[in-house]
Design a protein around this motif. Structure first.
Motif, PDB file in Angstrom:
ATOM      1  N   GLN A 146      19.303 -14.523   6.004  1.00  0.00           N
ATOM      2  CA  GLN A 146      19.588 -13.708   4.823  1.00  0.00           C
ATOM      3  C   GLN A 146      18.403 -12.836   4.413  1.00  0.00           C
ATOM      4  OE1 GLN A 146      20.960 -17.042   2.259  1.00  0.00           O
ATOM      5  NE2 GLN A 146      22.915 -15.968   2.177  1.00  0.00           N
ATOM      6  N   LEU A 147      17.306 -12.932   5.143  1.00  0.00           N
ATOM      7  CA  LEU A 147      16.150 -12.084   4.873  1.00  0.00           C
ATOM      8  C   LEU A 147      16.307 -10.785   5.649  1.00  0.00           C
ATOM      9  CD1 LEU A 147      13.324 -11.805   3.550  1.00  0.00           C
ATOM     10  CD2 LEU A 147      12.369 -12.763   5.659  1.00  0.00           C
ATOM     11  N   HIS A 148      16.604  -9.698   4.939  1.00  0.00           N
ATOM     12  CA  HIS A 148      16.825  -8.391   5.555  1.00  0.00           C
ATOM     13  C   HIS A 148      15.700  -7.456   5.113  1.00  0.00           C
ATOM     14  CE1 HIS A 148      21.386  -9.513   5.441  1.00  0.00           C
ATOM     15  NE2 HIS A 148      20.722 -10.181   6.372  1.00  0.00           N
ATOM     16  N   VAL A 149      14.601  -7.520   5.829  1.00  0.00           N
ATOM     17  CA  VAL A 149      13.385  -6.818   5.442  1.00  0.00           C
ATOM     18  C   VAL A 149      12.847  -6.042   6.636  1.00  0.00           C
ATOM     19  CG1 VAL A 149      11.002  -7.141   4.696  1.00  0.00           C
ATOM     20  CG2 VAL A 149      12.808  -8.509   3.673  1.00  0.00           C
ATOM     21  N   LYS A 150      12.485  -4.792   6.394  1.00  0.00           N
ATOM     22  CA  LYS A 150      11.948  -3.971   7.478  1.00  0.00           C
ATOM     23  C   LYS A 150      10.507  -4.335   7.799  1.00  0.00           C
ATOM     24  CE  LYS A 150      11.743   0.844   9.026  1.00  0.00           C
ATOM     25  NZ  LYS A 150      12.054   2.251   8.663  1.00  0.00           N
ATOM     26  N   HIS A 151       9.702  -4.567   6.743  1.00  0.00           N
ATOM     27  CA  HIS A 151       8.289  -4.894   6.945  1.00  0.00           C
ATOM     28  C   HIS A 151       7.916  -6.105   6.090  1.00  0.00           C
ATOM     29  CE1 HIS A 151       7.670  -1.067   9.006  1.00  0.00           C
ATOM     30  NE2 HIS A 151       8.221  -0.450   7.980  1.00  0.00           N
ATOM     31  N   THR A 173      -0.014   3.372   6.846  1.00  0.00           N
ATOM     32  CA  THR A 173       1.040   4.312   7.234  1.00  0.00           C
ATOM     33  C   THR A 173       2.234   4.267   6.289  1.00  0.00           C
ATOM     34  OG1 THR A 173       2.221   2.737   8.667  1.00  0.00           O
ATOM     35  CG2 THR A 173       0.375   3.959   9.640  1.00  0.00           C
ATOM     36  N   LEU A 174       2.204   3.346   5.310  1.00  0.00           N
ATOM     37  CA  LEU A 174       3.362   3.142   4.440  1.00  0.00           C
ATOM     38  C   LEU A 174       3.101   3.484   2.981  1.00  0.00           C
ATOM     39  CD1 LEU A 174       4.674  -0.302   5.790  1.00  0.00           C
ATOM     40  CD2 LEU A 174       5.659   1.953   6.220  1.00  0.00           C
ATOM     41  N   VAL A 175       1.932   3.082   2.463  1.00  0.00           N
ATOM     42  CA  VAL A 175       1.703   3.197   1.022  1.00  0.00           C
ATOM     43  C   VAL A 175       0.523   4.116   0.729  1.00  0.00           C
ATOM     44  CG1 VAL A 175       2.658   0.897   0.618  1.00  0.00           C
ATOM     45  CG2 VAL A 175       0.191   1.162   0.927  1.00  0.00           C
ATOM     46  N   ILE A 201      -6.269  -7.328   8.278  1.00  0.00           N
ATOM     47  CA  ILE A 201      -7.370  -7.264   7.316  1.00  0.00           C
ATOM     48  C   ILE A 201      -7.031  -6.437   6.082  1.00  0.00           C
ATOM     49  CG2 ILE A 201      -9.754  -6.471   7.006  1.00  0.00           C
ATOM     50  CD1 ILE A 201     -10.260  -7.174   9.918  1.00  0.00           C
ATOM     51  N   ILE A 202      -6.362  -5.314   6.276  1.00  0.00           N
ATOM     52  CA  ILE A 202      -6.049  -4.427   5.150  1.00  0.00           C
ATOM     53  C   ILE A 202      -4.849  -4.975   4.387  1.00  0.00           C
ATOM     54  CG2 ILE A 202      -5.329  -2.108   4.494  1.00  0.00           C
ATOM     55  CD1 ILE A 202      -6.836  -1.078   6.952  1.00  0.00           C
ATOM     56  N   LYS A 203      -5.043  -5.180   3.090  1.00  0.00           N
ATOM     57  CA  LYS A 203      -4.008  -5.774   2.254  1.00  0.00           C
ATOM     58  C   LYS A 203      -3.560  -4.804   1.164  1.00  0.00           C
ATOM     59  CE  LYS A 203      -6.018 -10.413   2.735  1.00  0.00           C
ATOM     60  NZ  LYS A 203      -6.539 -11.591   1.992  1.00  0.00           N
ATOM     61  N   LEU A 204      -2.461  -5.159   0.541  1.00  0.00           N
ATOM     62  CA  LEU A 204      -2.028  -4.446  -0.660  1.00  0.00           C
ATOM     63  C   LEU A 204      -2.817  -4.997  -1.842  1.00  0.00           C
ATOM     64  CD1 LEU A 204       0.243  -2.315  -1.347  1.00  0.00           C
ATOM     65  CD2 LEU A 204       1.561  -4.260  -2.198  1.00  0.00           C
ATOM     66  N   ASP A 205      -3.377  -4.123  -2.633  1.00  0.00           N
ATOM     67  CA  ASP A 205      -4.088  -4.516  -3.851  1.00  0.00           C
ATOM     68  C   ASP A 205      -3.041  -4.695  -4.949  1.00  0.00           C
ATOM     69  OD1 ASP A 205      -5.415  -4.450  -6.359  1.00  0.00           O
ATOM     70  OD2 ASP A 205      -7.121  -3.408  -5.475  1.00  0.00           O
ATOM     71  N   ALA A 206      -2.749  -5.950  -5.296  1.00  0.00           N
ATOM     72  CA  ALA A 206      -1.661  -6.222  -6.236  1.00  0.00           C
ATOM     73  C   ALA A 206      -1.915  -5.588  -7.599  1.00  0.00           C
ATOM     74  CB  ALA A 206      -1.449  -7.728  -6.379  1.00  0.00           C
ATOM     75  N   LEU A 213       3.240   0.954 -10.321  1.00  0.00           N
ATOM     76  CA  LEU A 213       4.637   0.644 -10.626  1.00  0.00           C
ATOM     77  C   LEU A 213       4.898   0.707 -12.125  1.00  0.00           C
ATOM     78  CD1 LEU A 213       5.260  -2.302  -8.139  1.00  0.00           C
ATOM     79  CD2 LEU A 213       5.896   0.101  -7.869  1.00  0.00           C
ATOM     80  N   ALA A 214       3.907   0.341 -12.930  1.00  0.00           N
ATOM     81  CA  ALA A 214       4.058   0.397 -14.384  1.00  0.00           C
ATOM     82  C   ALA A 214       4.188   1.830 -14.885  1.00  0.00           C
ATOM     83  CB  ALA A 214       2.877  -0.291 -15.062  1.00  0.00           C
ATOM     84  N   ARG A 215       3.742   2.780 -14.086  1.00  0.00           N
ATOM     85  CA  ARG A 215       3.914   4.193 -14.438  1.00  0.00           C
ATOM     86  C   ARG A 215       5.254   4.728 -13.951  1.00  0.00           C
ATOM     87  NH1 ARG A 215      -1.567   4.511 -12.397  1.00  0.00           N
ATOM     88  NH2 ARG A 215      -0.823   5.650 -10.552  1.00  0.00           N
ATOM     89  N   GLY A 216       6.048   3.869 -13.360  1.00  0.00           N
ATOM     90  CA  GLY A 216       7.358   4.285 -12.873  1.00  0.00           C
ATOM     91  C   GLY A 216       7.317   4.961 -11.521  1.00  0.00           C
ATOM     92  N   GLU A 217       6.205   4.809 -10.808  1.00  0.00           N
ATOM     93  CA  GLU A 217       6.034   5.499  -9.538  1.00  0.00           C
ATOM     94  C   GLU A 217       6.352   4.586  -8.359  1.00  0.00           C
ATOM     95  OE1 GLU A 217       2.081   7.055  -9.518  1.00  0.00           O
ATOM     96  OE2 GLU A 217       2.357   8.218 -11.347  1.00  0.00           O
ATOM     97  N   SER A 218       6.373   5.185  -7.181  1.00  0.00           N
ATOM     98  CA  SER A 218       6.571   4.463  -5.932  1.00  0.00           C
ATOM     99  C   SER A 218       5.221   4.115  -5.325  1.00  0.00           C
ATOM    100  CB  SER A 218       7.369   5.333  -4.953  1.00  0.00           C
ATOM    101  OG  SER A 218       7.427   4.733  -3.668  1.00  0.00           O
ATOM    102  N   LEU A 219       5.204   3.108  -4.460  1.00  0.00           N
ATOM    103  CA  LEU A 219       3.995   2.797  -3.697  1.00  0.00           C
ATOM    104  C   LEU A 219       3.956   3.569  -2.383  1.00  0.00           C
ATOM    105  CD1 LEU A 219       3.784  -1.098  -4.052  1.00  0.00           C
ATOM    106  CD2 LEU A 219       2.872   0.664  -5.578  1.00  0.00           C
ATOM    107  N   PHE A 220       5.087   4.106  -1.985  1.00  0.00           N
ATOM    108  CA  PHE A 220       5.194   4.718  -0.667  1.00  0.00           C
ATOM    109  C   PHE A 220       4.515   6.087  -0.598  1.00  0.00           C
ATOM    110  CE2 PHE A 220       9.355   2.422   0.708  1.00  0.00           C
ATOM    111  CZ  PHE A 220       8.634   1.253   0.868  1.00  0.00           C
ATOM    112  N   LEU A 221       4.041   6.399   0.589  1.00  0.00           N
ATOM    113  CA  LEU A 221       3.596   7.754   0.870  1.00  0.00           C
ATOM    114  C   LEU A 221       4.792   8.692   0.792  1.00  0.00           C
ATOM    115  CD1 LEU A 221       1.398   6.957   4.001  1.00  0.00           C
ATOM    116  CD2 LEU A 221       0.517   7.817   1.824  1.00  0.00           C
ATOM    117  N   SER A 222       4.560   9.916   0.390  1.00  0.00           N
ATOM    118  CA  SER A 222       5.655  10.888   0.335  1.00  0.00           C
ATOM    119  C   SER A 222       6.169  11.143   1.743  1.00  0.00           C
ATOM    120  CB  SER A 222       5.175  12.204  -0.273  1.00  0.00           C
ATOM    121  OG  SER A 222       4.735  12.006  -1.595  1.00  0.00           O
TER     122      SER A 222
END
Length: 223
Positions: A146-151, A173-175, A201-206, A213-222
């Protein structure tokens, strides 16, 4: 203390382990009454947060924008949705517990790595990116299929079983760069970087992700 809320009938159809966990949450001694909206449906890009630190949504949560599981002035809290959740991005904050007893549909990114956070899902989980397994993680209570995740960045738990990412993404390449934690990578020399896989090694800075996200924006690159 405010009266403890009653579990809605739909909780009985949840997996037993999750049902018992939610029942234990409902016995918590809280200073303010639990918020108990019947359902939530919001349009527009504005981010949505629970109305109280301790909130039960008695039906579905359907939000066009981002959902941030947090509450101003509180360093812990609980959001339980007794139904499906649909949103653009989902961020579970430090010290907060999020439970979805239905299908969890996140159009872009689910961030489940904040310290002392809990992210539980009973059914299908859909997302482009799930950031899980570094600091905290997503736990599935249904079948692993039931886990349907691309990355998937690191791993999720399926009960007590670890589901590791078979091909962690290169987040560069994603965010957008502002939400990357590059400190360890940048501390390496060119020779050391050549011997390492940046995916490990490279992580997402939570924290940076939360601010965006609190500004209503996306994390993704355009695109």
């Amino acid at each position: 203390m405010p009266p403890r809320p009653a579990a809605p009938p739909q909780l009985q159809s949840a997996p037993e382990a999750l049902r018992k966990f939610v029942e234990s949450l409902l016995t918590l001694d809280v200073e303010e009454p639990w918020a108990q909206p019947t359902e939530v449906k919001e349009t527009g890009a504005a981010p949505w947060r629970p109305p109280n630190a301790y909130t039960l949504v008695m039906g579905s949560l359907d939000v066009e924008g981002n959902v941030l599981v947090e509450a101003a002035g509180h360093d812990e809290g609980v959001l339980v949705v007794f139904g499906d959740v649909t949103c653009r991005n989902l961020f579970v904050g430090v010290g907060f517990t999020f439970v979805c007893t239905g299908t969890l549909r996140v159009k872009e990114t689910l961030v489940a790595t904040s310290m002392d956070s809990v992210t539980y899902a009973a059914g299908v989980v859909e997302a482009e990116v799930v950031d899980s397994g570094s600091g905290a993680w997503l736990t599935l209570f249904g079948d692993a299929s039931q886990l349907h995740v691309k990355h998937l960045t690191y791993y999720v738990m399926n009960g007590r079983k670890v589901i590791k990412s078979q091909n962690p993404p290169d987040l560069r390449t994603l965010v957008v760069p502002e939400v990357l934690d590059l400190e360890e990578w940048d501390s390496l020399s060119a020779e050391e970087q050549a011997d390492e896989d940046p995916k490990d090694i490279i992580k997402l800075d939570a924290g940076a992700a939360r601010e965006r996200l609190a500004r209503g924006e996306s994390l993704f690159l355009s695109p």
